[in-house]
Design an enzyme around this catalytic site. Structure first.
Site, PDB file in Angstrom:
ATOM      1  N   ARG A   8     -69.887  37.124  -7.843  1.00 58.29           N
ATOM      2  CA  ARG A   8     -68.468  37.192  -7.481  1.00 58.29           C
ATOM      3  C   ARG A   8     -68.043  38.633  -7.281  1.00 58.29           C
ATOM      4  O   ARG A   8     -67.376  38.981  -6.314  1.00 58.29           O
ATOM      5  CB  ARG A   8     -67.600  36.552  -8.574  1.00 58.29           C
ATOM      6  N   GLY A  57     -66.283  27.497 -14.547  1.00 62.62           N
ATOM      7  CA  GLY A  57     -66.453  28.608 -13.625  1.00 62.62           C
ATOM      8  C   GLY A  57     -65.292  29.575 -13.698  1.00 62.62           C
ATOM      9  O   GLY A  57     -64.610  29.678 -14.713  1.00 62.62           O
ATOM     10  N   CYS A  58     -65.065  30.289 -12.613  1.00 60.24           N
ATOM     11  CA  CYS A  58     -63.987  31.280 -12.572  1.00 60.24           C
ATOM     12  C   CYS A  58     -62.649  30.634 -12.918  1.00 60.24           C
ATOM     13  O   CYS A  58     -62.270  29.614 -12.339  1.00 60.24           O
ATOM     14  CB  CYS A  58     -63.925  31.903 -11.182  1.00 60.24           C
ATOM     15  N   PHE A  59     -61.934  31.240 -13.853  1.00 58.96           N
ATOM     16  CA  PHE A  59     -60.670  30.619 -14.286  1.00 58.96           C
ATOM     17  C   PHE A  59     -59.569  30.697 -13.234  1.00 58.96           C
ATOM     18  O   PHE A  59     -58.590  29.968 -13.315  1.00 58.96           O
ATOM     19  CB  PHE A  59     -60.171  31.181 -15.622  1.00 58.96           C
TER      20      PHE A  59
END
Length: 234
Positions: A8, A57-59
């Site tokens: 990311r 995963g990504c918040f």
């Protein structure tokens, strides 16, 4: 301190510098959601307000999805699974703290049940068959996990995972972990309401806005246009 290594971070840096265009990042695009049957067993409660913690995963994306669900009062990005003294973004990004990027959802059970939130979590918010990763992100901090806060939440979550696996709802087994809740630590202010505040950010456009669109398409009766923002509640 070593520099955290995540795809990311690399994608964001390259996109910001103009080295990656829309076609070049096609491999990082969000996956299609799967419409799921509702839980056969759901929580029974008389409470007017309840909280649940989801990691997927990504918040940024998980928070963005739940902020558009009717009955949700607040969705806060943060960290769960580790100790208080390591609950900082740069530290968690190293992948060895036990934390997972998580979202604490406060909801009205009279409007949306815990089981319905699980349905949206497994269907739209993330891919529950990916082990220690989601999309371009890799590491245990991006694991699929439910930090259950009661025996009732534990019971409903276990039953729903078994139901989905038995129905072969996905082409691979669900890897979501049920973990004991030992505290939730809100993330830094810059990570709150990120999807709403930065809708043109490359990561959001590629990975997270499709999730909100899928929520609206697959569960229109659960979708609300106006997100419930953390900043508005402060």
């Amino acid at each position: 301190m070593k520099t955290p290594f995540t795809l990311r971070r690399i994608v964001l840096q390259l996109a910001a510098a103009g080295f990656i265009g829309q076609c070049s990042v096609a491999a990082f695009a969000a996956e299609d959601a799967v419409r799921l049957a509702p839980p056969a067993i759901d929580e029974i409660t008389q409470a007017h307000s309840e909280t649940a913690v989801f990691a997927g995963g990504c918040f940024w994306g998980v928070q963005g999805v739940f902020e558009h669900v009717k009955g949700v009062k607040q969705a806060v990005s943060g960290y769960a699974g580790g100790a208080a003294d390591t609950a900082q973004y740069e530290r968690v990004s190293e992948g060895d703290t036990g934390h997972a990027e998580s979202v604490e959802v406060t909801f009205d059970p009279a409007q949306v049940s815990y089981g319905t939130l699980l349905q949206i979590y497994f269907s739209v918010a993330h891919n529950p068959t990916e082990l220690n990763r989601q999309g371009p992100d890799r590491g245990t901090q991006y694991r699929s996990a439910l930090f259950t806060k009661s025996s009732e939440q534990q019971r409903v979550a276990q039953a729903y995972i078994a139901q989905l696996d038995a129905a072969h709802s996905f082409n691979k087994p669900i890897v979501t972990k049920l973990e004991s809740f030992n505290g939730f630590y809100p993330a830094e202010q810059e990570h709150q309401d990120f999807l709403t505040r930065h809708p043109m950010h490359p990561y959001i456009v590629i990975n997270d806005l499709p999730k909100v669109a899928q929520l609206k398409q697959l569960y229109p009766d659960r979708y609300q246009d106006e997100p419930v923002l953390v900043k508005a509640a402060m």
